[in-house]
Design a protein around this motif. Structure first.
Motif, short mmCIF file in Angstrom:
data_model
loop_
_atom_site.label_atom_id
_atom_site.label_comp_id
_atom_site.label_asym_id
_atom_site.label_seq_id
_atom_site.Cartn_x
_atom_site.Cartn_y
_atom_site.Cartn_z
N GLU A 65 1.12 -1.23 -0.35
CA GLU A 65 -0.28 -0.04 -0.32
C GLU A 65 0.72 1.54 -0.35
N ALA A 66 1.87 1.77 0.87
CA ALA A 66 2.45 2.65 0.83
C ALA A 66 3.68 2.61 -0.43
N LYS A 67 4.12 1.50 -1.29
CA LYS A 67 4.92 2.33 -2.70
C LYS A 67 3.66 2.40 -3.40
N VAL A 68 2.52 1.84 -3.09
CA VAL A 68 1.03 2.15 -4.69
C VAL A 68 0.97 3.88 -4.65
N ARG A 69 0.71 4.34 -2.96
CA ARG A 69 0.80 5.11 -3.47
C ARG A 69 1.30 6.91 -2.86
N ALA A 70 3.06 5.87 -2.73
CA ALA A 70 4.22 6.83 -3.47
C ALA A 70 4.42 7.30 -4.83
N LYS A 71 3.80 6.12 -5.45
CA LYS A 71 3.78 5.88 -6.97
C LYS A 71 3.08 7.25 -7.09
N ALA A 72 1.63 6.53 -6.55
CA ALA A 72 0.39 7.44 -6.93
C ALA A 72 0.80 9.31 -6.76
N ILE A 73 1.67 9.27 -5.15
CA ILE A 73 1.88 10.97 -5.06
C ILE A 73 2.99 11.56 -6.20
N GLU A 74 3.71 10.86 -7.11
CA GLU A 74 4.72 10.37 -8.16
C GLU A 74 3.65 11.43 -9.33
N TYR A 75 3.21 10.47 -9.60
CA TYR A 75 2.87 11.23 -11.14
C TYR A 75 1.62 12.42 -10.40
N VAL A 76 0.80 12.36 -9.13
CA VAL A 76 0.76 13.61 -9.49
C VAL A 76 1.31 15.05 -8.67
N ASP A 77 2.62 14.62 -8.59
CA ASP A 77 3.54 15.99 -8.06
C ASP A 77 3.85 16.59 -9.85
N HIS A 78 3.69 15.28 -10.64
CA HIS A 78 4.48 15.77 -11.98
C HIS A 78 3.02 16.53 -12.92
N GLY A 79 1.68 16.29 -12.47
CA GLY A 79 1.03 17.30 -13.08
C GLY A 79 -0.21 16.16 -14.04
N TRP A 80 -0.13 14.56 -13.71
CA TRP A 80 -0.61 13.25 -14.25
C TRP A 80 -2.21 12.61 -12.84
N PRO A 81 -2.83 13.61 -13.32
CA PRO A 81 -3.68 13.11 -12.06
C PRO A 81 -4.23 11.45 -11.94
N VAL A 82 -4.50 11.07 -11.07
CA VAL A 82 -5.08 9.92 -11.30
C VAL A 82 -6.22 9.48 -10.32
N ALA A 83 -6.75 7.89 -9.99
CA ALA A 83 -8.28 7.83 -9.70
C ALA A 83 -7.08 6.84 -9.30
N ARG A 84 -8.65 5.78 -8.03
CA ARG A 84 -8.53 4.72 -7.33
C ARG A 84 -8.79 3.53 -8.70
N LEU A 85 -8.34 2.27 -8.40
CA LEU A 85 -8.57 1.37 -9.58
C LEU A 85 -8.70 0.95 -9.07
N ALA A 86 -9.95 -0.55 -9.15
CA ALA A 86 -10.20 -1.43 -8.75
C ALA A 86 -10.42 -2.56 -8.94
N VAL A 87 -8.87 -3.42 -9.38
CA VAL A 87 -8.93 -4.75 -9.94
C VAL A 87 -9.08 -6.11 -9.29
N PRO A 88 -9.83 -7.34 -10.25
CA PRO A 88 -10.58 -8.00 -9.87
C PRO A 88 -9.30 -9.04 -10.56
N ARG A 89 -9.40 -9.98 -8.51
CA ARG A 89 -8.81 -11.03 -8.70
C ARG A 89 -9.16 -12.42 -8.26
N HIS A 90 -9.39 -13.21 -9.09
CA HIS A 90 -9.51 -14.38 -8.22
C HIS A 90 -11.22 -13.85 -7.91
N ALA A 91 -12.17 -14.14 -9.45
CA ALA A 91 -13.55 -13.77 -8.64
C ALA A 91 -14.00 -12.67 -7.65
N LEU A 92 -12.52 -12.04 -7.28
CA LEU A 92 -12.97 -11.34 -5.50
C LEU A 92 -12.41 -9.64 -6.53
N CYS A 93 -13.31 -8.35 -5.73
CA CYS A 93 -13.20 -6.67 -5.83
C CYS A 93 -12.99 -6.65 -5.31
#
Length: 172
Positions: A3-31
């Motif tokens: 979670e910390a790595k994903v959050r840090a990557k999202a912050i890197e994107y927004v710090d450079h002007g690339w807007p993000v959103a939370r993405l739900a990715v189903p895995r093994h029929a669970l979302c």
């Protein structure tokens, strides 16, 4: 930890002007959105996040990153067109690849390529404030883990401005 790595990557994107959103990715029929009917990746709420504080407040475990195409367009091409285009552009265009589908994604300035030019070659245009792509690093069952071939920091976080290689490569 993840979670910390994903959050840090999202912050890197927004710090450079690339807007993000939370993405739900189903895995093994669970979302992670907690609905049992999800099959495909989807935005959790579609709310654009464009500040580090917004990422810190919104992100929670289980969600991936969607890059919103409000500041750039993304064209997705099959390998027969994506590989030669990547060879022509080299390090001038942020470029990603989905390994299982061999689809290439090119990040371009808005309105660089009309959708009509992509249709005959099996390409897809992602454009505008309501469109998105999974950020490289995201794993989905159909595509595998999408990865950067040319990370945006190599282009100073600027999408590519269209030039002649598109006209040459994208002829049907």
């Amino acid at each position: 930890m993840r979670e910390a790595k994903v959050r840090a990557k999202a912050i890197e994107y927004v710090d450079h002007g690339w807007p993000v959103a939370r993405l739900a990715v189903p895995r093994h029929a669970l979302c992670p959105c907690r609905l049992r009917t999800c099959v495909d990746p989807h935005l959790l709420d579609g709310v654009p996040i464009d500040t580090a504080a917004g990422v810190a407040n919104a992100w929670s475990d289980g969600f991936e990153i969607a890059l919103l195409t409000s500041r750039f367009d993304v064209i997705e091409l099959p390998a027969a067109f994506g590989a030669p285009l990547h060879h022509q552009l080299k390090m001038t265009c942020p470029t990603a690849i989905a390994p299982r589908t061999r689809r290439w994604s090119f990040f371009l300035t808005p309105f660089s390529v009309p959708a009509s030019q992509l249709d005959p070659v099996g390409g897809v245009l992602r454009s505008g404030p309501n469109a998105w792509v999974p950020a490289p690093g995201t794993y989905t069952e159909p595509t595998g883990r999408t990865r950067w071939l040319v990370p945006p920091y190599l282009t100073n976080w600027h999408p590519h401005t269209r030039t002649d290689p598109f006209n040459t490569i994208l002829r049907p």
